[in-house]
Design a protein around this motif. Structure first.
Motif, PDB file in Angstrom:
ATOM      1  N   UNK A   1       0.834  -1.203   0.000  1.00  0.00           N
ATOM      2  CA  UNK A   1       0.000   0.000   0.000  1.00  0.00           C
ATOM      3  C   UNK A   1       0.867   1.250   0.000  1.00  0.00           C
ATOM      4  N   UNK A   2       1.960   1.209   0.747  1.00  0.00           N
ATOM      5  CA  UNK A   2       2.868   2.352   0.786  1.00  0.00           C
ATOM      6  C   UNK A   2       3.407   2.642  -0.611  1.00  0.00           C
ATOM      7  N   UNK A   3       3.615   1.619  -1.406  1.00  0.00           N
ATOM      8  CA  UNK A   3       4.100   1.806  -2.771  1.00  0.00           C
ATOM      9  C   UNK A   3       2.971   2.186  -3.733  1.00  0.00           C
ATOM     10  N   UNK A   4       1.759   1.681  -3.526  1.00  0.00           N
ATOM     11  CA  UNK A   4       0.659   1.903  -4.473  1.00  0.00           C
ATOM     12  C   UNK A   4      -0.030   3.251  -4.281  1.00  0.00           C
ATOM     13  N   UNK A   5      -0.342   3.624  -3.050  1.00  0.00           N
ATOM     14  CA  UNK A   5      -1.160   4.816  -2.822  1.00  0.00           C
ATOM     15  C   UNK A   5      -0.567   6.080  -3.433  1.00  0.00           C
ATOM     16  N   UNK A   6       0.745   6.350  -3.327  1.00  0.00           N
ATOM     17  CA  UNK A   6       1.277   7.576  -3.920  1.00  0.00           C
ATOM     18  C   UNK A   6       1.258   7.590  -5.447  1.00  0.00           C
TER      19      UNK A   6
ATOM     20  N   UNK B   1       8.555   5.169 -11.406  1.00  0.00           N
ATOM     21  CA  UNK B   1       9.359   3.936 -11.477  1.00  0.00           C
ATOM     22  C   UNK B   1       9.816   3.410 -10.117  1.00  0.00           C
ATOM     23  N   UNK B   2      10.395   4.223  -9.220  1.00  0.00           N
ATOM     24  CA  UNK B   2      10.871   3.655  -7.949  1.00  0.00           C
ATOM     25  C   UNK B   2       9.753   3.010  -7.127  1.00  0.00           C
ATOM     26  N   UNK B   3       8.609   3.682  -7.039  1.00  0.00           N
ATOM     27  CA  UNK B   3       7.487   3.120  -6.279  1.00  0.00           C
ATOM     28  C   UNK B   3       6.957   1.852  -6.937  1.00  0.00           C
ATOM     29  N   UNK B   4       6.864   1.883  -8.258  1.00  0.00           N
ATOM     30  CA  UNK B   4       6.331   0.729  -8.983  1.00  0.00           C
ATOM     31  C   UNK B   4       7.241  -0.487  -8.843  1.00  0.00           C
TER      32      UNK B   4
END
Length: 152
Positions: A56-61, A82-85
């Motif tokens: 969720x920390x990676x998806x929500x933003x 890219x970094x979050x994905x």
């Protein structure tokens, strides 16, 4: 070295049609995943496990990142995601591996006495939540590959 000019009728810095569609699809996937996770946690009341929280920390933003990139027609918008994905994709792959039994259970963060993705209540549309997360991050990764294409 001269920069290529945008097609007639498109302002400089505008997104190419393929990139715009790819970012729009990525935005829709991220929004659906975010709303789905919020529905599961806030409406249904199912607490996420540790790996679900990290995903969720990676998806929500990604929702505001893609939204601003589309709104501003930012050709570099995919770069910011890219970094979050990739972090989310790696976490989702690990989580799916745990769920499938590929990764040993000795290091599994889901437990019987806490939030867990292993019970039957964690299945949506016939697919377990770890697989849905992996599919969402994989689809966003594919969209980002198309969003980064240069203008034609």
């Amino acid at each position: 070295m001269a920069e290529s000019q945008p097609p007639p009728g498109r302002p400089p810095g505008a997104l190419a049609p393929l990139a715009e569609r790819a970012l729009l699809v990525a935005f829709a996937i991220a929004l659906a995943a975010t709303l789905g996770a919020l529905f599961i946690g806030e409406i249904i009341g199912q607490m996420p496990c540790t790996l679900c929280w990290y995903q969720r920390i990676a998806m929500f933003p990604l929702v505001p990142v893609f939204g601003v990139a589309l709104w501003r027609a930012d050709p570099q918008g995919a770069l910011y995601a890219w970094p979050l994905t990739l972090a989310g994709l790696l976490l989702a792959a690990w989580h799916a591996g745990l769920y499938a039994g590929i990764v040993p259970r000795a290091i599994m963060p889901c437990s019987a006495d806490g939030p867990s993705c292993t019970d039957s209540a964690q299945v949506i549309l016939g697919l377990p939540i770890p697989y849905l997360s992996l599919a969402a991050f994989a689809a966003i990764t594919i969209c980002l590959c198309f969003a980064g294409r240069p203008r034609s």
